[in-house]
Design a protein around this motif. Structure first.
Motif, PDB file in Angstrom:
ATOM      1  N   GLY A  41      61.283 -26.411 -51.408  1.00 20.13           N
ATOM      2  CA  GLY A  41      60.590 -26.094 -50.174  1.00 20.13           C
ATOM      3  C   GLY A  41      59.080 -26.109 -50.275  1.00 20.13           C
ATOM      4  N   SER A  42      58.546 -26.590 -51.397  1.00 20.60           N
ATOM      5  CA  SER A  42      57.082 -26.594 -51.564  1.00 20.60           C
ATOM      6  C   SER A  42      56.409 -27.794 -50.899  1.00 20.60           C
ATOM      7  CB  SER A  42      56.714 -26.541 -53.051  1.00 20.60           C
ATOM      8  OG  SER A  42      57.274 -27.640 -53.751  1.00 20.60           O
ATOM      9  N   GLY A  43      57.204 -28.739 -50.399  1.00 21.75           N
ATOM     10  CA  GLY A  43      56.624 -29.863 -49.660  1.00 21.75           C
ATOM     11  C   GLY A  43      56.641 -31.187 -50.397  1.00 21.75           C
ATOM     12  N   LYS A  44      57.306 -31.267 -51.537  1.00 20.53           N
ATOM     13  CA  LYS A  44      57.295 -32.493 -52.352  1.00 20.53           C
ATOM     14  C   LYS A  44      57.855 -33.697 -51.582  1.00 20.53           C
ATOM     15  CE  LYS A  44      59.909 -30.750 -55.612  1.00 20.53           C
ATOM     16  NZ  LYS A  44      60.190 -29.403 -55.044  1.00 20.53           N
ATOM     17  N   THR A  45      59.048 -33.525 -51.034  1.00 19.64           N
ATOM     18  CA  THR A  45      59.692 -34.641 -50.323  1.00 19.64           C
ATOM     19  C   THR A  45      58.948 -34.980 -49.040  1.00 19.64           C
ATOM     20  OG1 THR A  45      61.869 -34.180 -51.270  1.00 19.64           O
ATOM     21  CG2 THR A  45      61.823 -35.372 -49.191  1.00 19.64           C
ATOM     22  N   GLN A  46      58.372 -33.975 -48.388  1.00 19.37           N
ATOM     23  CA  GLN A  46      57.579 -34.238 -47.181  1.00 19.37           C
ATOM     24  C   GLN A  46      56.382 -35.131 -47.487  1.00 19.37           C
ATOM     25  OE1 GLN A  46      58.472 -33.185 -44.031  1.00 19.37           O
ATOM     26  NE2 GLN A  46      60.344 -32.598 -45.102  1.00 19.37           N
ATOM     27  N   ILE A  47      55.743 -34.876 -48.618  1.00 17.30           N
ATOM     28  CA  ILE A  47      54.599 -35.704 -49.019  1.00 17.30           C
ATOM     29  C   ILE A  47      55.063 -37.127 -49.323  1.00 17.30           C
ATOM     30  CG2 ILE A  47      52.869 -36.052 -50.836  1.00 17.30           C
ATOM     31  CD1 ILE A  47      52.538 -33.020 -50.950  1.00 17.30           C
ATOM     32  N   MET A  48      56.236 -37.280 -49.936  1.00 17.77           N
ATOM     33  CA  MET A  48      56.749 -38.620 -50.230  1.00 17.77           C
ATOM     34  C   MET A  48      57.003 -39.403 -48.948  1.00 17.77           C
ATOM     35  SD  MET A  48      56.703 -38.741 -53.526  1.00 17.77           S
ATOM     36  CE  MET A  48      55.341 -37.559 -53.477  1.00 17.77           C
ATOM     37  N   HIS A  49      57.583 -38.741 -47.947  1.00 16.53           N
ATOM     38  CA  HIS A  49      57.793 -39.401 -46.659  1.00 16.53           C
ATOM     39  C   HIS A  49      56.455 -39.826 -46.045  1.00 16.53           C
ATOM     40  CE1 HIS A  49      61.887 -37.823 -46.887  1.00 16.53           C
ATOM     41  NE2 HIS A  49      62.192 -38.504 -45.807  1.00 16.53           N
TER      42      HIS A  49
END
Length: 331
Positions: free
Chosen positions: A126-134
């Motif tokens: 939930g720290s935002g890793k996948t969001q940044i990848m998108h």
């Protein structure tokens, strides 16, 4: 006579303006060239930067013969020699930078994510890793004047986290054609660590076909962590992970592409003060990743991104916001 002919061939293939092929490498005939191409080794630079053992295992060609071919390819490609700092500085001018969508995070990284480098984002769930990848995938398709590369994207998805709906949201905020953006993103689901390694090896072929300038691995270590448990399997795990990361770095160098990976963290029971979490992969990942960003949760959707490792940038922090529109500056 044979030696003179070999030297002449090496000189001929260095002629300016000539389109070089792997057949121009001394010792590579039609049959050998076919074996090399069948296994994705279809240009001189790819052969020059390969491991003799790996090429031998892939092609069935004797390791001694492969070593000679690689040595000849390195002479043609003019790699493996000492260079002056000035020469390296001139080559660094080819490095491109991809915007993250956040001015704060771009500034922390010296202008964005560098090509020819691996940038690792690690943090808790939930720290935002996948969001940044998108967000990076969307940004890569943008025109160069907007901080993108106007190129396609390759994603190795190890945890089934890619969501086209999120791409559509982020594209609309950036005033991009979401259908076109989705067409330029190519996703491969990796079902285990060996499949993940294979996809990393095959990425160069895909990059040439689609002109991809961004390779994402989300996440880097999840399969390795689940498949190689216990101290007895640690050595094998680290060897495979090392090979995979060097394949990724080689891809970034050959294609002048950005490599962005996410990584998980584990608790360190021996730490009593400060942050008790550490990224998975140990020194193998730590030494191979060029830039390392630690993400942690803040309040109201904010994330704190801390640069903890870089060859030349100072440590520092940036506040970003994970919103419905994507990654933006935190306030």
């Amino acid at each position: 006579m044979e030696k003179n002919e070999k030297m002449k061939k090496e000189e001929d293939v260095k002629d300016e303006g000539k389109k070089l092929t792997i057949e121009d490498i001394p010792g590579v005939g039609e049959a050998t060239a076919e074996k090399l191409r069948e296994n994705g080794l279809d240009d001189i630079m790819a052969i020059a930067t390969a491991s003799p053992k790996d090429v031998s295992e892939l092609t069935g060609i004797g390791e001694g013969s492969v070593a000679k071919i690689i040595s000849a390819a390195r002479k043609i490609a003019d790699i493996g020699n000492f260079e002056t700092g000035e020469e390296i500085f001139q080559k660094r001018k080819d490095v491109l930078r991809l915007t993250t969508g956040s001015n704060n995070l771009d500034s922390l990284l010296g202008g964005g994510l560098e090509t020819q480098s691996i940038t690792e984002f690690f943090g808790e769930f939930g720290s935002g890793k996948t969001q940044i990848m998108h967000q990076l995938a969307v940004n890569c398709t943008m025109p160069e004047e907007k901080g993108g590369f106007n190129s396609d994207v390759l994603i190795i998805d190890t945890e089934n986290t890619f969501r086209p709906e999120r791409i559509i949201q982020m594209s609309k905020y950036r005033e991009l054609d979401s259908d076109e953006v989705l067409r330029r993103i190519h996703v491969a689901r990796a079902y285990n660590s060996h499949h993940q390694i294979l996809l990393g090896e095959k990425a160069s072929e895909m990059a040439k076909e689609y002109n991809a300038k961004l390779l994402i691995v989300d996440s880097l270590t999840s399969h390795f962590r689940s498949e190689y448990m216990g101290r007895g399997s640690l050595s094998e795990r680290q060897q495979l992970l090392n090979r995979h990361m060097h394949d990724l770095l080689r891809f970034g160098t050959l294609q002048n592409a950005v490599i962005a990976v996410t990584n998980q963290v584990a608790a360190r029971p021996d730490v009593f003060f400060g942050d008790p979490t550490a990224p998975i992969g140990g020194n193998i990942v730590g030494h191979t990743a060029t830039f390392r960003i630690y993400l942690r949760k803040g309040k109201a959707g904010k994330r704190i991104a801390r640069l903890i490792d870089s060859p030349y940038l100072p440590e520092g922090e940036a506040v970003i916001q994970v919103s419905e529109d994507g990654i933006i500056d935190g306030t």
